[in-house]
Design a protein around this motif. Structure first.
Motif, mmCIF file in Angstrom:
data_model
loop_
_atom_site.group_PDB
_atom_site.id
_atom_site.type_symbol
_atom_site.label_atom_id
_atom_site.label_comp_id
_atom_site.label_asym_id
_atom_site.label_seq_id
_atom_site.Cartn_x
_atom_site.Cartn_y
_atom_site.Cartn_z
ATOM 1 N N ILE A 164 51.225 58.470 33.540
ATOM 2 C CA ILE A 164 51.263 59.289 32.327
ATOM 3 C C ILE A 164 50.969 58.426 31.113
ATOM 4 C CG2 ILE A 164 52.776 60.653 30.838
ATOM 5 C CD1 ILE A 164 54.243 61.543 33.401
ATOM 6 N N GLY A 165 51.547 57.230 31.094
ATOM 7 C CA GLY A 165 51.316 56.325 29.972
ATOM 8 C C GLY A 165 49.851 55.967 29.808
ATOM 9 N N GLY A 166 49.180 55.686 30.927
ATOM 10 C CA GLY A 166 47.759 55.360 30.841
ATOM 11 C C GLY A 166 46.941 56.492 30.271
ATOM 12 N N VAL A 167 47.232 57.723 30.707
ATOM 13 C CA VAL A 167 46.502 58.889 30.205
ATOM 14 C C VAL A 167 46.809 59.122 28.725
ATOM 15 C CG1 VAL A 167 46.256 61.398 30.402
ATOM 16 C CG2 VAL A 167 46.386 59.988 32.465
ATOM 17 N N VAL A 168 48.089 59.030 28.354
ATOM 18 C CA VAL A 168 48.482 59.271 26.958
ATOM 19 C C VAL A 168 47.885 58.217 26.032
ATOM 20 C CG1 VAL A 168 50.438 59.385 25.364
ATOM 21 C CG2 VAL A 168 50.578 60.514 27.579
ATOM 22 N N LEU A 169 47.903 56.962 26.457
ATOM 23 C CA LEU A 169 47.316 55.909 25.623
ATOM 24 C C LEU A 169 45.820 56.118 25.436
ATOM 25 C CD1 LEU A 169 49.103 52.674 26.902
ATOM 26 C CD2 LEU A 169 49.507 53.902 24.773
ATOM 27 N N ALA A 170 45.165 56.631 26.470
ATOM 28 C CA ALA A 170 43.723 56.851 26.379
ATOM 29 C C ALA A 170 43.378 58.055 25.505
ATOM 30 C CB ALA A 170 43.137 57.055 27.779
ATOM 31 N N THR A 171 44.325 59.000 25.355
ATOM 32 C CA THR A 171 44.011 60.250 24.642
ATOM 33 C C THR A 171 44.817 60.456 23.370
ATOM 34 O OG1 THR A 171 45.619 61.460 26.008
ATOM 35 C CG2 THR A 171 43.336 61.396 26.786
ATOM 36 N N GLY A 172 46.069 59.986 23.348
ATOM 37 C CA GLY A 172 46.921 60.303 22.209
ATOM 38 C C GLY A 172 47.449 59.122 21.422
ATOM 39 N N GLY A 173 47.357 57.919 21.972
ATOM 40 C CA GLY A 173 47.790 56.739 21.237
ATOM 41 C C GLY A 173 49.241 56.369 21.492
ATOM 42 N N PHE A 174 49.682 55.292 20.828
ATOM 43 C CA PHE A 174 51.003 54.717 21.066
ATOM 44 C C PHE A 174 52.128 55.638 20.602
ATOM 45 C CE2 PHE A 174 48.291 50.863 20.751
ATOM 46 C CZ PHE A 174 48.512 50.380 22.032
ATOM 47 N N ALA A 175 51.974 56.296 19.469
ATOM 48 C CA ALA A 175 53.049 57.159 18.959
ATOM 49 C C ALA A 175 53.370 58.270 19.949
ATOM 50 C CB ALA A 175 52.659 57.746 17.602
ATOM 51 N N GLY A 254 37.465 46.184 33.642
ATOM 52 C CA GLY A 254 36.816 46.663 32.424
ATOM 53 C C GLY A 254 37.751 47.205 31.365
ATOM 54 N N GLY A 255 39.015 46.813 31.372
ATOM 55 C CA GLY A 255 39.957 47.267 30.359
ATOM 56 C C GLY A 255 40.373 48.720 30.502
ATOM 57 N N SER A 256 40.184 49.323 31.653
ATOM 58 C CA SER A 256 40.495 50.739 31.863
ATOM 59 C C SER A 256 42.001 50.997 31.808
ATOM 60 C CB SER A 256 39.957 51.194 33.226
ATOM 61 O OG SER A 256 40.494 52.445 33.591
ATOM 62 N N MET A 257 42.406 51.971 30.936
ATOM 63 C CA MET A 257 43.812 52.347 30.852
ATOM 64 C C MET A 257 44.265 53.043 32.132
ATOM 65 S SD MET A 257 45.065 51.227 28.023
ATOM 66 C CE MET A 257 44.059 49.786 28.452
ATOM 67 N N ILE A 258 43.375 53.729 32.802
ATOM 68 C CA ILE A 258 43.729 54.361 34.074
ATOM 69 C C ILE A 258 44.043 53.290 35.111
ATOM 70 C CG2 ILE A 258 42.983 55.930 35.890
ATOM 71 C CD1 ILE A 258 43.410 57.223 33.135
ATOM 72 N N ALA A 259 43.231 52.231 35.138
ATOM 73 C CA ALA A 259 43.506 51.123 36.057
ATOM 74 C C ALA A 259 44.846 50.472 35.734
ATOM 75 C CB ALA A 259 42.385 50.092 35.973
ATOM 76 N N VAL A 302 52.710 39.923 46.992
ATOM 77 C CA VAL A 302 52.244 39.646 45.628
ATOM 78 C C VAL A 302 51.088 38.652 45.645
ATOM 79 C CG1 VAL A 302 52.890 38.549 43.429
ATOM 80 C CG2 VAL A 302 54.421 40.216 44.495
ATOM 81 N N ALA A 303 51.219 37.604 46.441
ATOM 82 C CA ALA A 303 50.142 36.608 46.525
ATOM 83 C C ALA A 303 48.844 37.250 47.015
ATOM 84 C CB ALA A 303 50.563 35.467 47.454
ATOM 85 N N ALA A 304 48.944 38.109 48.017
ATOM 86 C CA ALA A 304 47.755 38.792 48.536
ATOM 87 C C ALA A 304 47.134 39.688 47.470
ATOM 88 C CB ALA A 304 48.130 39.614 49.769
ATOM 89 N N ALA A 305 47.965 40.377 46.693
ATOM 90 C CA ALA A 305 47.449 41.236 45.624
ATOM 91 C C ALA A 305 46.686 40.431 44.583
ATOM 92 C CB ALA A 305 48.598 41.996 44.967
ATOM 93 N N GLY A 306 47.172 39.224 44.284
ATOM 94 C CA GLY A 306 46.515 38.392 43.275
ATOM 95 C C GLY A 306 45.152 37.893 43.702
ATOM 96 N N MET A 307 44.888 37.868 45.010
ATOM 97 C CA MET A 307 43.578 37.426 45.501
ATOM 98 C C MET A 307 42.594 38.573 45.667
ATOM 99 S SD MET A 307 44.590 34.415 48.247
ATOM 100 C CE MET A 307 45.793 35.390 49.162
ATOM 101 N N ALA A 308 43.072 39.815 45.543
ATOM 102 C CA ALA A 308 42.215 40.993 45.747
ATOM 103 C C ALA A 308 41.427 41.313 44.474
ATOM 104 C CB ALA A 308 43.058 42.195 46.152
ATOM 105 N N HIS A 309 40.208 41.825 44.646
ATOM 106 C CA HIS A 309 39.368 42.176 43.503
ATOM 107 C C HIS A 309 39.024 43.660 43.457
ATOM 108 C CE1 HIS A 309 38.390 38.134 41.830
ATOM 109 N NE2 HIS A 309 38.787 37.761 43.040
ATOM 110 N N GLU A 310 39.481 44.417 44.447
ATOM 111 C CA GLU A 310 39.316 45.862 44.428
ATOM 112 C C GLU A 310 40.639 46.487 44.002
ATOM 113 O OE1 GLU A 310 36.555 47.470 44.906
ATOM 114 O OE2 GLU A 310 35.358 45.711 45.472
ATOM 115 N N LEU A 311 40.591 47.471 43.101
ATOM 116 C CA LEU A 311 41.815 48.066 42.580
ATOM 117 C C LEU A 311 42.678 48.641 43.693
ATOM 118 C CD1 LEU A 311 43.581 48.872 40.189
ATOM 119 C CD2 LEU A 311 42.218 50.968 39.975
#
Length: 410
Positions: A164-175, A254-259, A302-311
């Protein structure tokens, strides 16, 4: 074991007061998770530095330590219902401050740090008090199941809140993001107001340094309790990569808020699965060894996640870590609540809250600082591997913890 034996035990929800607390946390934690995403992203936007994002951990840590220990001591000396209401109001005020600074466009990182610190103080008071309240509302048989249910609602909030936060930040902002938290948090306050009076039982010690010291001495005198805290600190400080999420999203996605929303939700997705199928957790007797194993699994994931490049792969590995983490949390909380007499539970929960909530903040600070020194991958992967190695070496070195069996004595 039948399939039903693996599904979370819902019997504590038959108790009305606990049910209201549970629903209050379920609703309000979604808003809290929205704020966690929003404030980290706002600091990143203002500074473009993972170090400053990590400084949010320090802003949380100091109030968590001070007010967690103090709040736990007070919870053993006064009506816990009243103290829970105070903690909720303080936390709510911090959210309103975040809303105000966003609407006014202050763009000041120090204001954000102050607001986060105020929220941490309220969280510290309310969390240590709530943890001491639950054994008063339920019979001992229900306590492990209640902890699994609590983990479930926290995890659900941590899944949906960041999305929800990612969607709201992309559409409505921090407030807009902070306003959602302010509205949803009212559910926790309502649940606190509906609690019965919960005056202290047993001997009452005046809150202060002496009371806090007695609680700490109780823990250090129990190797099992002490090591349950130590292994959790290892897990969070060494391996938690949360402060690196904005940088990872900027570099790889790419800085995606959804990601960012998916990444922040990943661990909680695994926690939800782990909590839903937690019926088997109470059947494990050798909980000391089991804790070491699941925390090692967390570090390796966690270590395995840090080596991955696909979301999707990063999310998958972090979800595996989340499953291990929620199982660990249920065991640690149940051990603590059932070992301590009622007149010590507030202080025990204060220390537990300091470790559980303070450890991740130290982890944020560690991640931000080591990323500055060794880069994103070095900080993320190295931390996970260090966690797995350290918990195996330290956790298995203490015989009382290694040989601990649930229901037994040290």
């Amino acid at each position: 074991m039948a399939f039903g034996d693996f599904v979370v035990d819902t019997r504590p929800l038959r108790v009305a007061a606990y049910r209201r607390l549970w629903w209050g946390q379920a609703v309000s934690h979604i808003g809290v998770a929205v704020t966690v995403v929003a404030v980290s992203q706002q600091v990143w936007d203002l500074t473009r530095s993972s170090f400053w994002v990590g400084m949010l951990g320090l802003a949380n840590l100091i109030p968590l330590v001070v007010f967690g220990l103090w709040g736990g001591a007070v919870a053993d000396a006064m009506d816990r219902r009243k103290l829970l209401i105070v903690g909720c109001v303080v936390a709510w005020a911090s959210t309103l401050l975040l809303v105000a600074q966003a609407l006014l466009g202050l763009g000041n990182v120090y204001v954000l740090l102050v607001a986060v610190a105020l929220g941490a103080a309220g969280f510290a008071i309310s969390s240590s008090t709530r943890g001491a309240i639950i054994p008063r509302l339920l019979v001992p048989e229900y306590v492990p199941a209640a902890n699994a249910l609590n983990s479930l609602v926290f995890s659900i909030g941590a899944v949906f809140g960041p999305m929800i936060g990612g969607v709201v930040l992309a559409t409505g902002g921090f407030a807009s993001a902070y306003a959602i938290d302010a509205v949803l948090f009212s559910a926790s306050l309502y649940a606190a107001l509906r609690l019965p009076t919960l005056e202290p039982l047993g001997s009452v010690v005046r809150p202060g340094a002496r009371a806090v010291w007695e609680g700490l001495r109780f823990i250090t005198g129990s190797p099992v309790l002490l090591m349950s805290f130590v292994v959790d600190i290892i897990a969070m400080v060494f391996a938690l990569p949360r402060a690196l999420f904005p940088e990872l999203v900027a570099e790889r996605f790419g800085g995606s808020m959804i990601a960012l929303g998916w990444l922040t939700s990943a661990m909680a997705i695994g926690s939800v699965v782990g909590a839903v199928f937690s019926g088997w957790v109470g059947t494990i007797r050798r909980q000391g060894v089991a804790l070491v194993v699941v925390i090692a699994v967390w570090g390796l994931a966690v270590a395995a996640a840090g080596m991955a490049h696909e979301l999707w792969l990063v999310v998958t590995f972090m979800a595996v870590g989340g499953m291990a983490d929620v199982v660990s949390s249920v065991w640690r909380q149940s051990i603590l609540q059932l070992h301590a007499p009622d007149e010590m539970r507030g202080r025990m929960q204060g220390v537990f809250m300091v470790v559980v909530a303070g450890g991740p903040r130290l982890g944020d600070l560690r991640a931000g600082a080591t990323a500055t020194a060794f880069g994103l991958t070095g900080s993320w992967v190295g931390g996970g591997l260090a966690c797995a190695l350290a918990v195996l070496l330290v956790g298995l070195a203490v015989p009382a913890f290694r040989n601990y069996r649930s229901g037994g004595r040290e």
